[in-house]
Write a protein that holds these residues in place. Structure first.
Motif, PDB file in Angstrom:
ATOM      1  N   PRO A  54     -17.813   6.326  13.724  1.00  0.00           N
ATOM      2  CA  PRO A  54     -19.041   6.836  13.639  1.00  0.00           C
ATOM      3  C   PRO A  54     -20.004   5.780  14.333  1.00  0.00           C
ATOM      4  O   PRO A  54     -19.567   4.437  13.605  1.00  0.00           O
ATOM      5  CB  PRO A  54     -19.374   7.157  12.165  1.00  0.00           C
ATOM      6  N   GLY A  55     -20.772   5.827  15.039  1.00  0.00           N
ATOM      7  CA  GLY A  55     -21.657   4.829  15.424  1.00  0.00           C
ATOM      8  C   GLY A  55     -21.158   3.910  16.405  1.00  0.00           C
ATOM      9  O   GLY A  55     -21.771   2.899  16.828  1.00  0.00           O
ATOM     10  N   LYS A  56     -19.786   4.066  16.958  1.00  0.00           N
ATOM     11  CA  LYS A  56     -19.159   3.311  18.108  1.00  0.00           C
ATOM     12  C   LYS A  56     -18.807   4.261  19.068  1.00  0.00           C
ATOM     13  O   LYS A  56     -19.011   5.284  19.245  1.00  0.00           O
ATOM     14  CB  LYS A  56     -17.953   2.682  17.313  1.00  0.00           C
ATOM     15  N   GLU A  57     -18.627   3.512  20.340  1.00  0.00           N
ATOM     16  CA  GLU A  57     -18.017   4.174  21.392  1.00  0.00           C
ATOM     17  C   GLU A  57     -16.725   4.427  21.370  1.00  0.00           C
ATOM     18  O   GLU A  57     -15.885   3.824  20.775  1.00  0.00           O
ATOM     19  CB  GLU A  57     -18.409   3.026  22.529  1.00  0.00           C
ATOM     20  N   ARG A  58     -16.406   5.182  22.229  1.00  0.00           N
ATOM     21  CA  ARG A  58     -15.021   5.966  22.366  1.00  0.00           C
ATOM     22  C   ARG A  58     -14.107   4.782  22.814  1.00  0.00           C
ATOM     23  O   ARG A  58     -14.373   4.201  23.866  1.00  0.00           O
ATOM     24  CB  ARG A  58     -14.947   7.266  22.977  1.00  0.00           C
ATOM     25  N   GLU A  59     -13.188   4.393  22.055  1.00  0.00           N
ATOM     26  CA  GLU A  59     -12.229   3.254  22.677  1.00  0.00           C
ATOM     27  C   GLU A  59     -10.954   3.734  22.817  1.00  0.00           C
ATOM     28  O   GLU A  59     -10.245   4.679  22.330  1.00  0.00           O
ATOM     29  CB  GLU A  59     -12.235   2.291  21.529  1.00  0.00           C
ATOM     30  N   PHE A  60     -10.084   3.030  23.777  1.00  0.00           N
ATOM     31  CA  PHE A  60      -8.480   3.322  24.234  1.00  0.00           C
ATOM     32  C   PHE A  60      -7.603   3.039  22.914  1.00  0.00           C
ATOM     33  O   PHE A  60      -8.227   1.937  22.263  1.00  0.00           O
ATOM     34  CB  PHE A  60      -8.401   2.538  25.355  1.00  0.00           C
ATOM     35  N   VAL A  61      -6.549   3.675  22.901  1.00  0.00           N
ATOM     36  CA  VAL A  61      -5.573   3.483  21.791  1.00  0.00           C
ATOM     37  C   VAL A  61      -4.269   3.167  22.518  1.00  0.00           C
ATOM     38  O   VAL A  61      -3.669   2.144  22.459  1.00  0.00           O
ATOM     39  CB  VAL A  61      -5.307   4.421  20.672  1.00  0.00           C
ATOM     40  N   ALA A  62      -3.948   4.143  23.187  1.00  0.00           N
ATOM     41  CA  ALA A  62      -2.360   3.907  24.042  1.00  0.00           C
ATOM     42  C   ALA A  62      -2.552   5.183  25.162  1.00  0.00           C
ATOM     43  O   ALA A  62      -3.122   6.238  24.939  1.00  0.00           O
ATOM     44  CB  ALA A  62      -1.335   4.072  22.957  1.00  0.00           C
ATOM     45  N   ALA A  63      -1.596   4.569  25.866  1.00  0.00           N
ATOM     46  CA  ALA A  63      -1.564   5.639  27.032  1.00  0.00           C
ATOM     47  C   ALA A  63      -0.074   5.517  27.639  1.00  0.00           C
ATOM     48  O   ALA A  63       0.920   4.558  27.387  1.00  0.00           O
ATOM     49  CB  ALA A  63      -2.326   5.403  28.148  1.00  0.00           C
ATOM     50  N   THR A  64       0.643   6.749  27.855  1.00  0.00           N
ATOM     51  CA  THR A  64       1.779   6.941  28.694  1.00  0.00           C
ATOM     52  C   THR A  64       1.362   7.345  30.128  1.00  0.00           C
ATOM     53  O   THR A  64       0.861   8.431  30.120  1.00  0.00           O
ATOM     54  CB  THR A  64       2.891   7.664  28.030  1.00  0.00           C
ATOM     55  N   SER A  65       2.563   6.837  31.029  1.00  0.00           N
ATOM     56  CA  SER A  65       2.113   7.344  32.311  1.00  0.00           C
ATOM     57  C   SER A  65       2.989   8.556  32.563  1.00  0.00           C
ATOM     58  O   SER A  65       3.926   8.962  32.063  1.00  0.00           O
ATOM     59  CB  SER A  65       2.508   6.026  33.529  1.00  0.00           C
ATOM     60  N   TRP A  66       3.019   8.978  33.850  1.00  0.00           N
ATOM     61  CA  TRP A  66       3.808  10.141  34.087  1.00  0.00           C
ATOM     62  C   TRP A  66       5.180   9.883  34.498  1.00  0.00           C
ATOM     63  O   TRP A  66       6.216  10.707  34.231  1.00  0.00           O
ATOM     64  CB  TRP A  66       3.558  10.661  35.642  1.00  0.00           C
TER      65      TRP A  66
END
Length: 123
Positions: free
Chosen positions: A41-53
C-alpha cells in the motif's frame, strides 16, 4: 497473448512460508520470461524474482536466499516459494510474462500481468 492467474496468497506469521502459483493460458508459454512483482500500500510495484525462457533466475536483494522461483513449462505454471517471511513482505503479489533475451527486473518488459494475490505477514 497469455492470461495469468495467481493463487496461494494468505495470512502467515513472521518466519513462516507460503508458495504462490501462477497458471497461464495461451500459446508459447515456454518462450516467455516470467516474473513476480509485489506492491505494498502506498508504494510502487517492485521486482521480486524472474526466470527466463532458458531457466536462468534473478532475484531482488531483499528476497535472495529466502525466495525461490520455478517454472513448469509442461503445466504452464510459474511458482515462487517464500520462506522466512517478514512483515515487510506484505503486499499484493503479481506474476507477469514477457519476451526478451533474458529475465529482467524491469516492469516495462512484461506486457502481461495477473490480477494479483494478497500476502500478509503478521509480526
Amino acid at each position: 497473448q497469455v492470461q495469468l492467474v495467481e493463487s496461494g496468497g494468505g495470512l502467515v506469521q513472521a518466519g513462516g512460508s507460503l508458495r504462490l502459483s501462477c497458471a497461464a493460458s495461451g500459446r508459447s508459454f515456454s518462450f516467455y520470461n516470467l516474473g513476480w512483482f509485489r506492491q505494498a500500500p502506498g508504494k510502487e510495484r517492485e521486482f521480486v524474482a524472474a526466470t527466463s525462457w532458458s531457466g536462468s533466475t534473478v532475484y531482488a536483494d531483499s528476497v535472495k536466499a529466502r525466495f525461490t522461483i520455478s517454472r513448469d513449462n509442461a503445466k504452464k505454471t510459474v511458482s515462487i516459494q517464500m520462506n522466512s517471511l517478514k512483515p515487510e513482505d506484505t503486499a499484493v503479489y503479481y506474476c507477469a510474462a514477457g519476451g526478451g533475451r533474458s529475465a529482467t527486473p524491469e516492469k516495462y518488459q512484461y506486457p502481461y500481468w495477473g490480477q494479483g494475490t494478497q500476502v500478509t505477514v503478521s509480526s
